[in-house]
Design an enzyme around this catalytic site. Structure first.
Site, short mmCIF file in Angstrom:
data_model
loop_
_atom_site.label_atom_id
_atom_site.label_comp_id
_atom_site.label_asym_id
_atom_site.label_seq_id
_atom_site.Cartn_x
_atom_site.Cartn_y
_atom_site.Cartn_z
CG HIS A 1 -18.24 18.89 23.81
ND1 HIS A 1 -18.71 19.08 21.84
CD2 HIS A 1 -18.93 17.72 23.15
CE1 HIS A 1 -19.32 17.97 21.43
NE2 HIS A 1 -19.30 17.17 22.72
CG HIS B 1 -21.65 7.93 23.77
ND1 HIS B 1 -20.70 7.80 22.99
CD2 HIS B 1 -21.69 9.18 23.98
CE1 HIS B 1 -20.03 8.91 22.18
NE2 HIS B 1 -20.61 9.46 22.96
#
EC number: 1.11.1.21
Length: 751
Positions: free
Chosen positions: A285, A91
């Site tokens: 993920h 992020h």
């Protein structure tokens, strides 16, 4: 009477109604003065030097130990902080966008507003606090910007993944960026203005800047709400406060195919192709989980809105314990695999092996679970060893299976795990290094040997550079070539001014002005004539045994022209020039990647490619900020380039002198002349005429970019310095200094 003492001041310094409140469309020069030395606690600090003294392996050892050192105040999921730190690094880097090169991990902006309070960054405040003891230990030898990214890399390695490498060199800044346009929405997770007919197509600098792609400009003006989604440029996220896409689907609609379109658009704007996008999602993920243990109304205000007692933390959670198994972050409660702290290919196996049905998280968010209860009991609980779960997926995960382009790539990675591992390693490395610029800025022992095309590689420089005598000889040949001062200056500017301080791309080094796509840009019309003449001079010189690059010669030609123009104005002295540039090849130049550097407007040359809804002077300010210019540098460069005749296509707009090609302060003297009255000559107020107040005779013509230096109070004040009777010497000195700065913006080999 109250015992509380009455304060003699109703407002403190900086409060009250501001100029911005009165005149919201006013040109905001503050973006040219952000990150000044006054905001730094150590203005003379050399971060690169400090980083080189860092015990890098000891730092990595401490970071690895932290991964499994779970703290009671913020317990680690599955006993491992790795997934949290991957998200933190992702992020930080993932705010980068190719449109203007802004965002990214390069300066540690995640510590500051608005990023530290974005809804997509919930709980990353805790991640950085977990890192503080290590940052405190190593001090200024490791910046927050580098530490955030390195921690994500170490997290991957600690969970069994082999990364591609890591390079340091990201120096911290000490205040929020003011130049980045994150969108116009007034509420978190809003997306109303970046899509649809009401889209705001331009923001004034200081609120962020937008330059719409010309190919889409008409669509942005004319489309209606039912039209296909067309994300406002240069944004790379679908909603305010998100990094990329809404994981529930577009506008919360759980449609995997529609989600795939959003993913392609947003990841593409971060410079990722389809294969890199699939690899990043499938690789990222493979680890960790999302958090949605309860309703969002249990979560308190973000860090910037929280009370002093929170000490910079935010999102205080009143659900249960507020941490561990009661954590609320995105509102989604998804764990993808049975091995959330170990690298595996299980994410893709689960994605394709199960059939999925829509369900909701405890917080009420759309997510997916295997049909018929399959997979139950295979996934561990993050905090309770007595619990087991089924794997689950986000709508954005299912996009990799149902999008017609992503699906074949994802299936290939599923069947060939080694391909996924290599693709993820490379895509992750690109993600966290994309905004670092050329390899000359990379530091540390883990820098890969392989040069990658997205790094805009350059050949190695010849250590034997040309001498001062060679430089003098070349200057003489250039000035005898028949090329005008304006042509030489304009070509050098065209080469150097592609630089973007945001992601450190572009610039004169490499001489890519002669290569696709730059040679075909509208802004560079006419430079082919100059380049042909310089190539001839270069060939003749190089036949003598010594070598000069075309990149050096382009800059030297502009420098020689500036020197001549100053001499013709009666000023002696030389303009600094340092050789050492090299010439890139077409094979070293990614045409698609460089296309985003094309200037849609360059006020320094009075050029616009098309008519835009954003005003020309605001596009100039955006360009100046990307060139890292101050307001005085912007002012003196405009005045100098105009009188030198450097306008695009030889236009006379703003050439307020009767002796073009001479470096005089005539631009300012004539702009500030009160005997001249200005009136617009076009309905859109883009061009103007200056007439003698007494005779009515037309004396000058100018653009918005020219006239703003007499209209805007701050720019006029600066123009008055250079337009005064004693301002000539200072004008020449300051122009030469600003010119040399722009010519060397990309010379990280000298810094």
């Amino acid at each position: 009477m109250s015992n509380e003492s009455k304060c003699p001041f109703h407002q403190t310094a900086g409060g009250g109604t501001t100029n911005r409140d009165w005149w919201p469309d006013q040109l905001n020069l503050r973006i040219l003065h952000q990150h000044s030395s006054k905001s730094s606690p150590d203005p003379d600090f050399d971060y690169a030097k400090a980083f080189k003294s860092l015990d890098f392996q000891a730092l990595k050892k401490d970071l690895t130990a932290l991964m499994t050192d779970s703290q009671d105040w913020w317990p680690a999921d599955f006993g491992h902080y790795g997934p949290l730190f991957i998200r933190m690094a992702w992020h930080s880097a993932g705010t980068y966008r190719i449109g203007d090169g802004r965002g990214g991990a390069g300066s540690g902006q995640q510590r500051f507003a608005p990023l530290n309070s974005w809804p997509d960054n919930v709980s990353l405040d805790k991640a950085r606090r977990l890192l503080w003891p290590i940052k405190q230990k190593y001090g200024n030898k490791i910046s927050w910007a580098d530490l955030i990214v390195l921690t994500g890399n170490v997290a991957l390695e600690s969970m069994g993944f082999k990364t591609f490498g890591f390079s340091g060199g990201r120096a911290d800044v000490w205040e929020p960026d003011e130049d980045v346009y994150w969108g116009s929405e007034k509420v978190w997770l809003g997306g109303d203005t970046r899509y649809g007919k009401d889209q705001v197509k331009a923001q004034p600098p200081g609120q962020g800047d937008l330059v719409a792609e010309p190919a889409k400009h008409g669509e942005e003006q004319n489309r209606d709400l039912s039209a296909e989604r067309n994300l406002e440029n240069p944004l790379a996220a679908v909603q305010m406060g998100l990094i990329y896409v809404n994981p529930e689907g577009p506008e919360g609609n759980p449609d995997p195919v529609a989600s795939g379109k959003d993913i392609r658009e947003t990841f593409g704007r971060m410079a990722m192709n389809d294969e890199e996008t699939v690899a990043l999602i499938a690789g990222g993920h493979a680890f960790g989980k999302t958090h949605g243990a309860g309703p969002a109304d249990n979560v308190g205000p973000e860090p910037e809105a929280a009370g002093l007692e929170m000490q910079g933390l935010g999102w205080h959670n009143t659900f249960g314990s507020g941490k561990g198994g009661d954590t609320i972050t995105s509102g989604l409660e998804v764990t993808w695999t049975s091995t959330p702290t170990r690298w595996s290919n299980e994410y893709l196996n689960n994605l394709f092996d199960f059939e999925w049905e829509l369900t909701k998280s405890p917080a009420g968010a759309h997510q997916w679970r295997p049909k018929e209860g399959k997979g139950a009991g295979t996934v561990p609980d993050a905090h309770d060893p007595g619990k087991k779960h089924a794997p689950s997926m986000l709508t954005s995960d299912l996009a990799l299976r149902f999008d017609p382009i992503y699906a074949p790539i994802a299936r290939r990675f599923k069947d060939n795990p080694e391909q996924l591992a290599d693709a993820f390693a490379r895509a992750w490395y690109k993600l966290i290094h994309r905004d670092m610029g050329p390899l000359a800025r990379y530091l540390g022992p883990e820098m890969p040997n392989e040069e990658l095309l997205w790094q805009d590689p350059l050949p190695k420089a010849d250590p034997s550079t040309i001498s001062e005598q060679d430089i003098a000889t070349l200057k003489s040949r250039i000035l005898a070539s028949g090329l005008s001062v304006g042509e030489l200056v304009s070509t050098a500017w065209a080469s150097a001014s592609t630089f973007r301080g945001s992601d450190k791309r572009g610039g004169a080094n490499g001489a890519r002005l002669r290569l696709a796509p730059q040679k075909d840009w509208a802004a560079n019309q006419g430079v082919d004539k100059v380049l042909a003449a310089l190539e001839k001079i270069r060939g003749e010189f190089n036949n003598g045994g010594k070598k000069v690059s075309l990149a050096d010669l382009i800059v030297l030609a502009g420098t020689a022209a500036v020197e001549k123009a100053a001499k013709d104005a009666g000023y002696s002295g030389s303009v600094g020039f340092r050789p050492g540039r090299v010439d890139a090849s077409q094979e070293q130049t990614d045409v698609e990647s460089f296309a985003v550097l094309e200037p849609l407007a360059d006020g320094f040359r009075n050029f616009t490619k098309a008519r835009y809804s954003v005003k020309a002077e605001k596009l100039l300010l955006d360009k100046a900020q990307l060139l890292t210019l101050t307001a005085p540098e912007l002012t003196v460069l405009i005045g100098g380039l105009r009188v030198l005749g450097a306008n695009h296509g030889g236009s006379n707009l703003g050439v307020f002198t009767d002796k073009p090609g001479t470096l005089s302060n005539d631009f300012f003297r004539n702009l500030l002349d009160m005997s001249v009255e200005w009136k617009p000559t076009s309905a859109d107020n883009e061009t103007f005429e200056g007439r003698d107040r007494k005779t009515g005779q037309v004396k000058w013509s100018g653009s918005r970019v020219d006239l703003v230096f007499g209209s805007h109070a701050q720019l006029r004040a600066l123009s008055e310095v250079y337009g005064s009777s004693d301002g000539g010497d200072k004008f020449v000195r300051d122009f030469v200094a600003a010119w040399q700065k722009v010519m060397e913006l990309d010379r990280f080999d000298l810094k």
